[in-house]
Design a protein around this motif. Structure first.
Motif, PDB file in Angstrom:
ATOM      1  N   LYS A  44    -110.036  96.151  66.514  1.00  0.00           N
ATOM      2  CA  LYS A  44    -111.484  96.140  66.586  1.00  0.00           C
ATOM      3  C   LYS A  44    -112.004  95.430  67.824  1.00  0.00           C
ATOM      4  O   LYS A  44    -113.169  95.544  68.152  1.00  0.00           O
ATOM      5  N   GLN A  45    -111.143  94.659  68.515  1.00  0.00           N
ATOM      6  CA  GLN A  45    -111.578  94.008  69.747  1.00  0.00           C
ATOM      7  C   GLN A  45    -111.480  94.966  70.928  1.00  0.00           C
ATOM      8  O   GLN A  45    -110.564  95.760  71.024  1.00  0.00           O
ATOM      9  N   GLU A  46    -112.424  94.853  71.838  1.00  0.00           N
ATOM     10  CA  GLU A  46    -112.358  95.583  73.099  1.00  0.00           C
ATOM     11  C   GLU A  46    -111.518  94.760  74.074  1.00  0.00           C
ATOM     12  O   GLU A  46    -111.760  93.576  74.256  1.00  0.00           O
ATOM     13  N   GLY A  98    -111.240  88.993  73.150  1.00  0.00           N
ATOM     14  CA  GLY A  98    -111.063  90.168  73.997  1.00  0.00           C
ATOM     15  C   GLY A  98    -109.638  90.327  74.459  1.00  0.00           C
ATOM     16  O   GLY A  98    -109.383  91.016  75.445  1.00  0.00           O
ATOM     17  N   LEU A  99    -108.718  89.687  73.759  1.00  0.00           N
ATOM     18  CA  LEU A  99    -107.289  89.780  74.086  1.00  0.00           C
ATOM     19  C   LEU A  99    -106.529  90.278  72.861  1.00  0.00           C
ATOM     20  O   LEU A  99    -105.671  89.580  72.300  1.00  0.00           O
ATOM     21  N   PRO A 100    -106.798  91.496  72.424  1.00  0.00           N
ATOM     22  CA  PRO A 100    -106.178  91.974  71.177  1.00  0.00           C
ATOM     23  C   PRO A 100    -104.669  92.107  71.265  1.00  0.00           C
ATOM     24  O   PRO A 100    -103.978  91.959  70.262  1.00  0.00           O
ATOM     25  N   LEU A 101    -104.145  92.385  72.466  1.00  0.00           N
ATOM     26  CA  LEU A 101    -102.697  92.531  72.594  1.00  0.00           C
ATOM     27  C   LEU A 101    -101.995  91.205  72.329  1.00  0.00           C
ATOM     28  O   LEU A 101    -100.977  91.139  71.629  1.00  0.00           O
ATOM     29  N   ILE A 102    -102.537  90.139  72.887  1.00  0.00           N
ATOM     30  CA  ILE A 102    -101.959  88.817  72.659  1.00  0.00           C
ATOM     31  C   ILE A 102    -102.256  88.342  71.241  1.00  0.00           C
ATOM     32  O   ILE A 102    -101.396  87.752  70.577  1.00  0.00           O
TER      33      ILE A 102
END
Length: 501
Positions: A82-84, A269-273
């Motif tokens: 859900k984060q950009e 804003g760091l969904p991968l981490i």
């Protein structure tokens, strides 16, 4: 049998680490119709484009039919990512500055290595009494000192060995000369034979943390400071503490874990981490600090030797007892006699409470149970120990990681952010140091490159997600979903590892 270096809070290897289970990589499944009635149990990524996930028009059905598995494909995809993703395109400053959130071994070594690479940094730490994180020491008075987290550390890596040699030369650390072993219920003590040298810091582990930055010139320290938000703005990361601006930085390092890190990353804003951090599974440990006027009644095999500590078997309430007086002052006769006792993780789980606000009733109950465990381990009647002249309990809510990706650090070049910590390599002071150094080198290389080639600086664990996310967005815009059936995968050197989250 335990070894002399097999407890996360104690040494260089973690006893409860779950072995990696490698399995063959599943093939990618493509669903060509977003209206298919099938269900997705484990989506790999969700679509971050709002226009792509608004879904179909509202129906007139008052109670929409639910999936038998509890979630529709679209709702799961929407919630998963859900984060950009923040993507910085502004040029990197000529004199970049890195924010390091966390002043434990990993964060401190990251700062020092960045300095060696010519990069300035600011370390933000919550410690009131000093830096160090789990290199914690409580000094009640000059004769009453407790290491209440890391008890000692060992060395196996050549790079870390060079560091420890330097610390020893500067007088920061020394080799421990005491005896440790294994203690079974009833008082059976089994000393460990010769083992790799164990190192301790002079006057307590925290003094090592405080000494590491004593000669630095490019590292700023802000403490106590509890960073509450990280926000990207105009090509920089802006840090705040409860609304108070704490500076802007070209890149950020998250050098701590647990719920605080998850809270920071949840809207960063760091969904991968954030996804990787949330995969970390942590258990809890209670630490009891107890000082006695007289020496404890040690078992026969532990009497007459410089008994420094023991791993405890067969007792649920305790897993380690350590004699700080013997370790730090080479004395068993002069009081007060200061001991650090750790619980088992199962005991920590059953008695877990918010560690920032431990109820008095819980503290007294835990203290009583752990002291009874000490009596059981020493083989003396319950209630026979004299009342301690000082006690304190502390809950380490994020003490023991039960899983590890087996990589030194994770770096997201799109968001100019990374995470480091002992848990990435298996959990130890050595692992923490190597993780911090690795991320510092990775970050410095990226900053000096100007940030124009982000894909070259993504860890494999991030690169996989970057590519899959691109493919997912592309295929979603063409009416398709891409998933891994029944499994979420993360990168592990040489293979892909099953991830249960």
């Amino acid at each position: 049998m335990h070894t002399a270096c097999n407890h996360h809070l104690l040494s260089s290897t973690f006893i409860l680490q779950i072995p990696n289970k490698f399995t063959k990589h599943h093939s990618v499944t493509v669903f060509t119709s977003p209206t298919t009635n099938g269900n997705i149990l484990n989506p790999i990524l969700g679509c971050s484009k709002k226009s792509s996930i608004d879904g179909p028009k509202k129906t007139t059905r008052k109670t929409p039919r639910r999936s038998s598995y509890g979630s529709s494909r679209k709702s799961v995809l929407r919630k998963t990512f859900k984060q950009e993703q923040v993507t910085f395109t502004a040029p990197i400053s000529e004199d970049p500055v890195v924010a390091i959130i966390g002043g434990g071994m990993s964060g401190l070594l990251c700062a020092l290595q960045l300095e060696k690479r010519g990069v300035r940094s600011t370390v933000f730490d919550t410690g009131i009494h000093g830096l160090g994180g789990r290199m914690g020491t409580r000094t009640v008075d000059p004769s009453m000192i407790f290491d209440h987290a890391a008890q000692f550390f060992t060395v196996s890596n050549p790079l870390f060995s060079e560091l420890v040699d330097d610390w020893s030369h500067k007088g920061y650390v020394r080799e421990s000369v005491g005896v440790i072993g294994e203690l079974e219920a009833g008082g059976d003590f089994f000393p460990f034979p010769s083992s790799p040298p164990r190192y301790i810091a002079i006057n307590g582990m925290r003094t090592l943390a405080d000494s590491l930055l004593s000669q630095s010139s490019m590292v700023n320290v802000v403490r106590p400071c509890w960073i509450s938000s990280i926000e990207p703005f105009n090509g920089m990361w802006h840090l705040s503490e409860n609304g108070k601006h704490r500076g802007e930085f070209d890149a950020i390092v998250i050098a701590h874990n647990g719920k605080c890190a998850n809270r920071l990353l949840s809207t960063s804003g760091l969904p991968l981490i954030a996804r990787q951090m949330k995969r970390l599974d942590l258990s809890s440990i209670w630490a009891l600090l107890a000082a006695f006027e007289e020496p404890l009644p040690l078992p026969p095999k532990a009497a007459g030797i410089p008994f420094e500590g023991a791993f405890v078997k067969g007792i649920d309430s305790i897993s380690w007892i350590g004699n700080n007086t013997q370790k730090l002052f080479n004395s068993q006769n002069e009081g007060p006699h200061c001991w650090t006792i750790f619980s088992t993780s199962s005991f920590g789980k059953r008695h877990k409470v918010p560690q920032e606000n431990i109820p008095n009733a819980t503290a007294e109950k835990v203290k009583g149970l752990m002291l009874a465990g000490v009596e059981n381990a020493l083989g003396v009647p319950i209630g026979s120990l004299k009342k301690p002249i000082y006690t304190r309990v502390q809950l380490w809510g994020a003490a023991l990681p039960t899983n590890s990706p087996g990589i030194p650090c994770i770096f997201d070049p799109l968001g100019r952010a990374g995470i480091c910590g002992d848990w990435l390599l298996g959990s130890s002071l050595e692992a923490a140091a190597l993780s911090g150094i690795s991320l510092a080198n990775h970050t410095a290389d990226y900053l000096k490159s100007g940030g124009s080639r982000p894909d070259e600086f993504a860890n494999p664990i991030i690169r996989i997600y970057m590519r899959l996310k691109f493919n997912l967005e592309f295929n979603y815009s063409h009416g398709q979903y891409i998933i891994f059936p029944c499994t979420i995968w993360s990168y592990c050197p040489g293979n892909l590892k099953r991830d249960s989250s």
